[in-house]
Design a protein around this motif. Structure first.
Motif, PDB file in Angstrom:
ATOM      1  N   ARG A  71      -0.165   1.810 -13.520  1.00 29.48           N
ATOM      2  CA  ARG A  71      -1.171   2.178 -12.534  1.00 29.48           C
ATOM      3  C   ARG A  71      -1.125   1.256 -11.319  1.00 29.48           C
ATOM      4  O   ARG A  71      -0.709   0.110 -11.418  1.00 29.48           O
ATOM      5  N   PRO A  72      -1.601   1.757 -10.154  1.00 30.51           N
ATOM      6  CA  PRO A  72      -1.793   0.843  -9.025  1.00 30.51           C
ATOM      7  C   PRO A  72      -2.891  -0.162  -9.364  1.00 30.51           C
ATOM      8  O   PRO A  72      -3.657   0.025 -10.321  1.00 30.51           O
ATOM      9  N   ASP A  73      -2.984  -1.209  -8.576  1.00 28.35           N
ATOM     10  CA  ASP A  73      -3.965  -2.261  -8.839  1.00 28.35           C
ATOM     11  C   ASP A  73      -5.316  -1.957  -8.215  1.00 28.35           C
ATOM     12  O   ASP A  73      -6.322  -2.598  -8.552  1.00 28.35           O
ATOM     13  N   ALA A  74      -5.370  -0.999  -7.298  1.00 26.63           N
ATOM     14  CA  ALA A  74      -6.610  -0.555  -6.667  1.00 26.63           C
ATOM     15  C   ALA A  74      -6.336   0.788  -6.019  1.00 26.63           C
ATOM     16  O   ALA A  74      -5.176   1.141  -5.752  1.00 26.63           O
ATOM     17  N   VAL A  75      -7.395   1.553  -5.755  1.00 27.01           N
ATOM     18  CA  VAL A  75      -7.206   2.883  -5.177  1.00 27.01           C
ATOM     19  C   VAL A  75      -8.293   3.145  -4.145  1.00 27.01           C
ATOM     20  O   VAL A  75      -9.467   2.850  -4.365  1.00 27.01           O
ATOM     21  N   ILE A  76      -7.864   3.700  -2.994  1.00 27.73           N
ATOM     22  CA  ILE A  76      -8.775   4.150  -1.943  1.00 27.73           C
ATOM     23  C   ILE A  76      -8.641   5.660  -1.852  1.00 27.73           C
ATOM     24  O   ILE A  76      -7.566   6.180  -1.549  1.00 27.73           O
ATOM     25  N   ALA A  77      -9.726   6.386  -2.144  1.00 27.44           N
ATOM     26  CA  ALA A  77      -9.714   7.850  -2.149  1.00 27.44           C
ATOM     27  C   ALA A  77     -10.718   8.352  -1.118  1.00 27.44           C
ATOM     28  O   ALA A  77     -11.930   8.216  -1.307  1.00 27.44           O
ATOM     29  N   ALA A  78     -10.228   8.902  -0.010  1.00 27.40           N
ATOM     30  CA  ALA A  78     -11.082   9.416   1.049  1.00 27.40           C
ATOM     31  C   ALA A  78     -11.156  10.937   0.953  1.00 27.40           C
ATOM     32  O   ALA A  78     -10.124  11.598   0.809  1.00 27.40           O
ATOM     33  N   VAL A  79     -12.358  11.499   1.022  1.00 25.79           N
ATOM     34  CA  VAL A  79     -12.623  12.939   0.880  1.00 25.79           C
ATOM     35  C   VAL A  79     -11.687  13.564  -0.159  1.00 25.79           C
ATOM     36  O   VAL A  79     -10.907  14.467   0.142  1.00 25.79           O
ATOM     37  N   PRO A  80     -11.754  13.101  -1.408  1.00 27.67           N
ATOM     38  CA  PRO A  80     -10.745  13.517  -2.393  1.00 27.67           C
ATOM     39  C   PRO A  80     -10.829  14.989  -2.767  1.00 27.67           C
ATOM     40  O   PRO A  80     -11.876  15.482  -3.183  1.00 27.67           O
ATOM     41  N   GLY A 129      -3.972  13.841  -0.224  1.00 28.39           N
ATOM     42  CA  GLY A 129      -3.417  12.511  -0.436  1.00 28.39           C
ATOM     43  C   GLY A 129      -4.269  11.662  -1.353  1.00 28.39           C
ATOM     44  O   GLY A 129      -3.750  10.811  -2.088  1.00 28.39           O
ATOM     45  N   ALA A 130      -5.592  11.864  -1.333  1.00 27.13           N
ATOM     46  CA  ALA A 130      -6.468  11.154  -2.264  1.00 27.13           C
ATOM     47  C   ALA A 130      -6.208  11.622  -3.694  1.00 27.13           C
ATOM     48  O   ALA A 130      -6.246  10.823  -4.639  1.00 27.13           O
ATOM     49  N   HIS A 131      -5.936  12.924  -3.865  1.00 24.20           N
ATOM     50  CA  HIS A 131      -5.536  13.401  -5.187  1.00 24.20           C
ATOM     51  C   HIS A 131      -4.269  12.687  -5.652  1.00 24.20           C
ATOM     52  O   HIS A 131      -4.171  12.271  -6.819  1.00 24.20           O
ATOM     53  N   CYS A 132      -3.304  12.531  -4.761  1.00 23.82           N
ATOM     54  CA  CYS A 132      -2.064  11.837  -5.122  1.00 23.82           C
ATOM     55  C   CYS A 132      -2.356  10.411  -5.569  1.00 23.82           C
ATOM     56  O   CYS A 132      -1.794   9.923  -6.564  1.00 23.82           O
ATOM     57  N   ALA A 133      -3.213   9.712  -4.828  1.00 28.38           N
ATOM     58  CA  ALA A 133      -3.552   8.332  -5.185  1.00 28.38           C
ATOM     59  C   ALA A 133      -4.253   8.273  -6.533  1.00 28.38           C
ATOM     60  O   ALA A 133      -3.939   7.432  -7.386  1.00 28.38           O
ATOM     61  N   LEU A 134      -5.198   9.176  -6.745  1.00 27.03           N
ATOM     62  CA  LEU A 134      -5.954   9.170  -8.003  1.00 27.03           C
ATOM     63  C   LEU A 134      -5.086   9.604  -9.179  1.00 27.03           C
ATOM     64  O   LEU A 134      -5.242   9.094 -10.294  1.00 27.03           O
ATOM     65  N   ALA A 135      -4.157  10.548  -8.949  1.00 18.23           N
ATOM     66  CA  ALA A 135      -3.282  10.999 -10.033  1.00 18.23           C
ATOM     67  C   ALA A 135      -2.447   9.859 -10.571  1.00 18.23           C
ATOM     68  O   ALA A 135      -2.155   9.795 -11.781  1.00 18.23           O
ATOM     69  N   SER A 136      -2.054   8.923  -9.708  1.00 14.83           N
ATOM     70  CA  SER A 136      -1.250   7.793 -10.164  1.00 14.83           C
ATOM     71  C   SER A 136      -2.076   6.798 -10.967  1.00 14.83           C
ATOM     72  O   SER A 136      -1.523   5.938 -11.649  1.00 14.83           O
ATOM     73  N   VAL A 145       0.865  -1.180   0.000  1.00 14.16           N
ATOM     74  CA  VAL A 145       0.000   0.000   0.000  1.00 14.16           C
ATOM     75  C   VAL A 145       0.900   1.229   0.000  1.00 14.16           C
ATOM     76  O   VAL A 145       1.925   1.267   0.685  1.00 14.16           O
ATOM     77  N   LEU A 146       0.535   2.219  -0.803  1.00 16.78           N
ATOM     78  CA  LEU A 146       1.316   3.457  -0.925  1.00 16.78           C
ATOM     79  C   LEU A 146       0.466   4.642  -0.497  1.00 16.78           C
ATOM     80  O   LEU A 146      -0.638   4.844  -1.006  1.00 16.78           O
ATOM     81  N   ILE A 147       1.007   5.432   0.432  1.00 14.48           N
ATOM     82  CA  ILE A 147       0.376   6.675   0.891  1.00 14.48           C
ATOM     83  C   ILE A 147       1.334   7.813   0.568  1.00 14.48           C
ATOM     84  O   ILE A 147       2.452   7.851   1.082  1.00 14.48           O
ATOM     85  N   ARG A 148       0.916   8.742  -0.282  1.00 17.56           N
ATOM     86  CA  ARG A 148       1.730   9.913  -0.606  1.00 17.56           C
ATOM     87  C   ARG A 148       1.043  11.144  -0.013  1.00 17.56           C
ATOM     88  O   ARG A 148      -0.156  11.345  -0.226  1.00 17.56           O
ATOM     89  N   THR A 149       1.785  11.964   0.721  1.00 14.48           N
ATOM     90  CA  THR A 149       1.142  13.024   1.501  1.00 14.48           C
ATOM     91  C   THR A 149       1.986  14.287   1.549  1.00 14.48           C
ATOM     92  O   THR A 149       3.218  14.212   1.596  1.00 14.48           O
ATOM     93  N   PRO A 150       1.342  15.462   1.591  1.00 18.29           N
ATOM     94  CA  PRO A 150       2.072  16.701   1.892  1.00 18.29           C
ATOM     95  C   PRO A 150       2.029  17.047   3.374  1.00 18.29           C
ATOM     96  O   PRO A 150       2.538  18.084   3.779  1.00 18.29           O
TER      97      PRO A 150
END
Length: 494
Positions: A114-123, A98-105, A23-28
């Motif tokens: 692409r990742p194999d699945a994505v979890i986007a919370a309050v994107p 961070g949801a933007h980061c996940a969706l951008a990938s 699982v990858l979490i990218r965050t500012p």
């Protein structure tokens, strides 16, 4: 990264030899804040990585919000898949930016990367989506707070706007809006560019081509609620939607309508959903679950609910302000649920009789009205407030649109109020307020046709609402208890 910039990451591995799904979490917002989450993912058998985005905290480079996340996310995914502890399967997960980061990938990458699945919370989908409502008005308070805390700096200062308002309580009233950094006493070179960003529909087009599984999580009190719903509706692959009676911090910011049954363990849900997504355990359809605030129920999100119309003048009694003045110097305040009782009318006010029985709402609400303004540009805000039998006020829904109709000519205006999921108890009355501003949540329209971000002159605007042909459209069930109850964990992970 490809340009030689080094991004800092924490990695937490499960016990055992591996390889493991990841699982990858990218965050500012500082990767170190995610260490408890990393340990939870690792305990569940996932190799977990949290990364500071470019230019933030321990990562090198310059921080330009929304600019580099697709390319940097793809490069990080490639690196992870090359590691000996990786099985090659990766879930991208993030909340807010961070949801933007996940969706951008996902949305900005070739299929192989692409990742194999994505979890986007309050994107927070992108600069344009966060800066303005889909209907045009600028989200002033939220963007001022975010840019003051995070914009154009390597580390955050969560109290920056609070401190600035303590120095100058009228900070957000000063014009032009583009001078906000000067009054904040901060250099924010990206601030003017934020307001030039435009929604172009590319996000929805890319979502319609995305075939990896999606879990979209939002709150009915979150400002990005409707973007979360639209993302789910457009997504091509297996898509799941969870909406709770929460604000932007989800279960950490419950609304007053939340019940103990709505206190989900989101971490456990994410892990269970990720396992199902990576093993092909999800059906390929689109499923959604929403909490019915004010009750203990969870129900399916269903677009088949037909709106019930509450006509102005009959189902909604006019209290006052059929003709009113929208004065930017004395604006309709977004944070105050009290209606002024002195001075001239600043809003049209309508109210329903007490509800004779429970009313269940689940779906998008809207006001359709005939109205006119005497200025070439006008914002129309509609706020719906629930009043309990004692008269206590609770916010139910708000919508705002920008119009450029010919002055003094009646126009048909639709004001979307967003997705509502609520049970209203017997004796509740609905108060509908129609005004010309929603400040400081939104920038004030100067009514001259000038850009509200650069305008320095504000004009008053006379308004009139025609009762005939105007109505409140609510997604009301024909009778209470008509919704099939569902279990969110079971519904979302199958």
């Amino acid at each position: 990264m490809a340009d030689g910039t080094r991004l800092a990451a924490d990695r937490c591995l499960p016990s055992g030899d591996g390889p493991f799904p990841a699982v990858l979490i990218r965050t500012p917002y500082d990767r170190r804040r995610h260490r408890p989450e990393l340990r939870s993912w690792a305990a569940a058998g996932f190799a977990a990585v949290a990364q500071d985005v470019r230019g933030r905290y321990a990562s090198e480079g310059q921080w330009h919000p929304y600019r580099s996340e697709a390319a940097d996310g793809v490069a990080t995914l490639r690196w992870m898949r090359e590691q000996p502890w990786s099985s090659g399967q990766v879930v991208a997960y993030g909340s807010s930016y961070g949801a933007h980061c996940a969706l951008a990938s996902v949305l900005g990458a070739p299929a192989a990367d692409r990742p194999d699945a994505v979890i986007a919370a309050v994107p927070a989908l992108g600069a344009a989506e966060t800066a303005r409502e889909p209907t045009g008005p600028e989200r002033l308070l939220a963007r001022a707070g975010w840019w003051a805390a995070h914009g154009d700096r390597s580390m955050s200062d969560e109290t920056a706007l609070e401190q600035a308002l303590a120095r100058d309580p009228h900070l957000l009233e000063h014009l032009p809006v583009t001078d906000f950094p000067y009054r904040l006493q901060r250099v924010l070179p990206s601030w003017p560019q934020l307001w030039k960003a435009e929604r172009d529909g590319a996000t929805w087009a890319r979502a319609a081509a995305a075939d990896v599984p999606l879990l979209a999580v939002g709150g009915t009190r979150d400002p990005f609620r409707d973007d979360t719903v639209e993302l789910w509706r457009h997504w091509r692959g297996p898509a799941r939607l969870l909406l709770g009676p929460w604000g932007h911090a989800l279960t950490a910011s419950p609304g007053p309508e939340a019940r103990p049954e709505h206190k989900l363990n989101l971490g456990r849900l994410y892990i269970r959903w990720a396992r199902a997504a990576l093993t092909g355990g999800l059906t390929k359809d689109r499923r959604g679950v929403t909490a019915l605030g004010g009750s203990a129920w969870w129900a399916s999100v269903d677009d088949s609910t037909q709106p019930t119309l509450y006509p102005f003048g009959t189902a909604l009694r006019l209290v006052g302000g059929r003709g009113f003045e929208a004065d930017p110097q004395r604006p309709f305040l977004s944070h105050d649920l009290h209606v002024p009782t002195t001075g001239g009318a600043d809003r049209c006010l309508l109210i329903t009789p007490p509800l004779p029985r429970p009313l269940d709402l689940r779906g998008p609400a809207e006001v359709r009205m005939a109205a006119l303004a005497d200025t070439p540009s006008a914002d129309w805000v509609v706020r719906v407030v629930a009043l309990d039998p004692r008269g206590a006020a609770d916010h139910l829904a708000t919508g705002i649109v920008r119009r450029t109709d010919p002055p003094d000519e009646a126009a048909r205006i639709s004001v979307p109020l967003g997705f509502v999921s609520r049970r209203l108890s017997p004796g509740t009355r609905l108060r509908i307020e129609i005004g010309g501003h929603h400040f400081p949540a939104h920038a004030r329209n100067p009514h001259s046709g000038e850009d509200p971000v650069t305008a320095t002159r504000l004009l008053r605007s006379r308004r009139s609402v025609t009762l005939e042909g105007s109505a409140l459209a609510l997604p009301a069930a024909p009778a209470p208890h008509r919704f099939e109850r569902v279990h969110p964990l079971q519904e979302l992970c199958r």
